[in-house]
Design a protein around this motif. Structure first.
Motif, PDB file in Angstrom:
ATOM      1  N   LYS A   1       0.821  -1.209   0.000  1.00 28.85           N
ATOM      2  CA  LYS A   1       0.000   0.000   0.000  1.00 28.85           C
ATOM      3  C   LYS A   1       0.860   1.266   0.000  1.00 28.85           C
ATOM      4  N   ALA A   2       2.123   1.122  -0.341  1.00 28.27           N
ATOM      5  CA  ALA A   2       3.020   2.278  -0.377  1.00 28.27           C
ATOM      6  C   ALA A   2       2.745   3.140  -1.603  1.00 28.27           C
ATOM      7  N   ASN A   3       2.997   4.421  -1.480  1.00 26.80           N
ATOM      8  CA  ASN A   3       2.976   5.327  -2.624  1.00 26.80           C
ATOM      9  C   ASN A   3       4.371   5.409  -3.223  1.00 26.80           C
ATOM     10  N   THR A   4       4.413   5.632  -4.521  1.00 25.86           N
ATOM     11  CA  THR A   4       5.679   5.758  -5.228  1.00 25.86           C
ATOM     12  C   THR A   4       5.684   7.064  -6.007  1.00 25.86           C
ATOM     13  N   SER A   5       6.725   7.244  -6.824  1.00 22.99           N
ATOM     14  CA  SER A   5       6.817   8.444  -7.653  1.00 22.99           C
ATOM     15  C   SER A   5       6.042   8.309  -8.962  1.00 22.99           C
ATOM     16  N   GLN A   6       5.344   7.202  -9.174  1.00 21.86           N
ATOM     17  CA  GLN A   6       4.564   7.032 -10.389  1.00 21.86           C
ATOM     18  C   GLN A   6       3.465   8.089 -10.458  1.00 21.86           C
ATOM     19  N   PRO A   7       3.417   8.856 -11.515  1.00 20.50           N
ATOM     20  CA  PRO A   7       2.424   9.944 -11.593  1.00 20.50           C
ATOM     21  C   PRO A   7       1.001   9.403 -11.694  1.00 20.50           C
ATOM     22  N   GLY A   8       0.129   9.949 -10.855  1.00 17.52           N
ATOM     23  CA  GLY A   8      -1.279   9.594 -10.913  1.00 17.52           C
ATOM     24  C   GLY A   8      -1.639   8.269 -10.282  1.00 17.52           C
ATOM     25  N   ILE A   9      -0.687   7.588  -9.671  1.00 13.99           N
ATOM     26  CA  ILE A   9      -0.947   6.279  -9.078  1.00 13.99           C
ATOM     27  C   ILE A   9      -1.044   6.430  -7.559  1.00 13.99           C
ATOM     28  N   VAL A  10      -2.118   5.917  -6.980  1.00 15.69           N
ATOM     29  CA  VAL A  10      -2.366   6.015  -5.544  1.00 15.69           C
ATOM     30  C   VAL A  10      -2.181   4.641  -4.915  1.00 15.69           C
ATOM     31  N   GLU A  11      -1.280   4.564  -3.937  1.00 14.27           N
ATOM     32  CA  GLU A  11      -1.025   3.321  -3.201  1.00 14.27           C
ATOM     33  C   GLU A  11      -0.865   2.141  -4.147  1.00 14.27           C
ATOM     34  N   GLY A  12       0.013   2.312  -5.121  1.00 11.07           N
ATOM     35  CA  GLY A  12       0.269   1.232  -6.059  1.00 11.07           C
ATOM     36  C   GLY A  12       1.086   0.109  -5.456  1.00 11.07           C
ATOM     37  N   GLY A  13       1.824   0.409  -4.393  1.00 14.26           N
ATOM     38  CA  GLY A  13       2.664  -0.594  -3.751  1.00 14.26           C
ATOM     39  C   GLY A  13       4.110  -0.502  -4.196  1.00 14.26           C
TER      40      GLY A  13
END
Length: 380
Positions: free
Chosen positions: A68-80
């Motif tokens: 459930k972590a957030n990353t620097s991927q734009p527009g992605i919420v809690e992608g892991g």
């Protein structure tokens, strides 16, 4: 000797101890656990494995999943995410995210309008992570894609990413993202719910939702996954890939591949060739009693040193019915010793003692911790 560990994750902290469950500590340090920190609420520590870099076999690190972590991927919420944590840890905050995937959702043009082709938010990437020498796989079983239909539908097919060469090369592997969508096909596959490698390094992926939740197991070579990989290729058949197929309706809702898949080896005398068999858990088969399919892997290790891998099967919902009016859910582990090629002894049972403890939920080989020439095991 293989390291044994016990993990606890809570509010973004991961503690790794040198022993698992109730065991006499022969040469294990119980007083100085290694502590790693992760983002709060990220489920940091949900999965983990030890990693040996290919260029330095003496170096050891820990890979930790945080689905459930957030990353620097734009527009992605809690992608892991999956974190690389050096071992031993000099600093609890020394873990760093591994950039398996930096991109946002790929888009597709439908009737002149750009729409998402896939949906990476809340995909639970890092729910499973496994290593084999220099190979790493991490999966997102709740990854959705739009399907090939004109109508906009979201199918949870799941996806995985493999990494090699000390994380210098990556490739996506989504074997259920095919032209066979919907529940009756591979649309609800959730590939990567369980994952492992064979001893030779072949990737084994469990997809419990395929074919009206009969489930399936898929194998592919990592080299073949990397060969010719392109981010632009959505539907891809990997050379040499093998998949179990749909069975009769009687096997619906069996969830093949939901529990851990792993691999055991047995020696076939003919030509002195070593063949691999896979053992896959089917937790809702046989009218919810569950069974293990010896078609295609549950934890395996050679416990008695006879050169044949033995099988341990966890049944964490087992009920002790000593008093029929008050059954106690304590969990159980079944041990099957392989006496000859695919010939197993009657099961040896280990039953939990704590009510609702779900003993058998996790099984791990300890290695020869007391140096008596036999591999140990531990169950929780």
């Amino acid at each position: 000797m293989h390291p044994c560990f016990f993990r606890v994750f809570f509010h973004g902290f991961l503690l790794i101890f040198s022993v698992l469950c109730e065991a006499a500590a022969f040469n294990l340090d119980l007083e100085k656990p290694t502590v790693y920190n992760g983002p709060e609420g990220s489920y940091f520590g949900y999965s983990l494995d030890f990693y040996h870099p290919t260029q330095d076999r003496n170096a050891l690190s820990v890979l930790v999943g945080a689905p459930k972590a957030n990353t620097s991927q734009p527009g992605i919420v809690e992608g892991g995410a999956v974190y690389y944590c050096p071992w031993p840890a000099s600093d609890p905050d020394s873990c760093r995210q591994i950039p398996f995937d930096k991109a946002n959702n790929r888009m597709i043009k439908v009737n002149g309008t750009r729409e998402p082709l896939e949906f990476k938010s809340h995909q639970w990437f890092g729910a499973t992570v496994r290593t084999h020498k220099g190979k790493v796989v991490a999966c997102a079983p709740l990854y959705h894609w739009r399907t090939v239909k004109v109508s906009s539908e979201m199918d949870p097919v799941g996806t995985c990413y493999v990494a090699v060469q000390n994380f210098s090369a990556y490739a996506e592997y989504s074997p259920c993202r095919t032209n066979n969508p919907d529940p009756e096909g591979q649309g609800f596959c959730q590939a990567g719910f369980s994952v492992d490698f064979t001893k030779e390094g072949t990737l084994v992926v469990g997809g419990p939702g395929s074919f009206y939740w009969q489930g399936q197991v898929i194998t592919a070579g990592v080299a073949e996954i990397l060969n010719g990989y392109s981010l632009k290729t959505i539907l891809r058949k990997v050379q040499g890939e093998k998949q179990t197929v749909a069975a009769s309706d009687a096997y619906d809702d069996s969830y093949l591949g939901k529990r851990r898949v792993c691999v055991f080896m047995f020696t076939v005398c003919l030509s002195y060739v070593l063949y691999a068999e896979l053992v896959a858990g089917v937790p809702r088969g046989a009218h919810n009693f569950g069974y293990v399919s010896i078609q295609y892997g549950i934890k395996v290790t050679d416990l008695n040193g006879d050169g044949l891998d033995d099988v341990l099967v966890g049944a964490p919902l087992y009920m002790d019915r000593e008093f029929e009016s008050k059954p106690r859910e304590v969990g159980r582990v079944y041990l099957y010793l392989q006496e000859d090629v695919l010939l197993f002894s009657p099961s040896i049972t280990l039953t939990g003692t704590h009510l609702f403890g779900r003993y058998g939920s996790a099984i791990a080989p300890l290695g020869d911790i007391n140096q008596d020439g036999y591999l140990g095991k531990c169950s929780c």
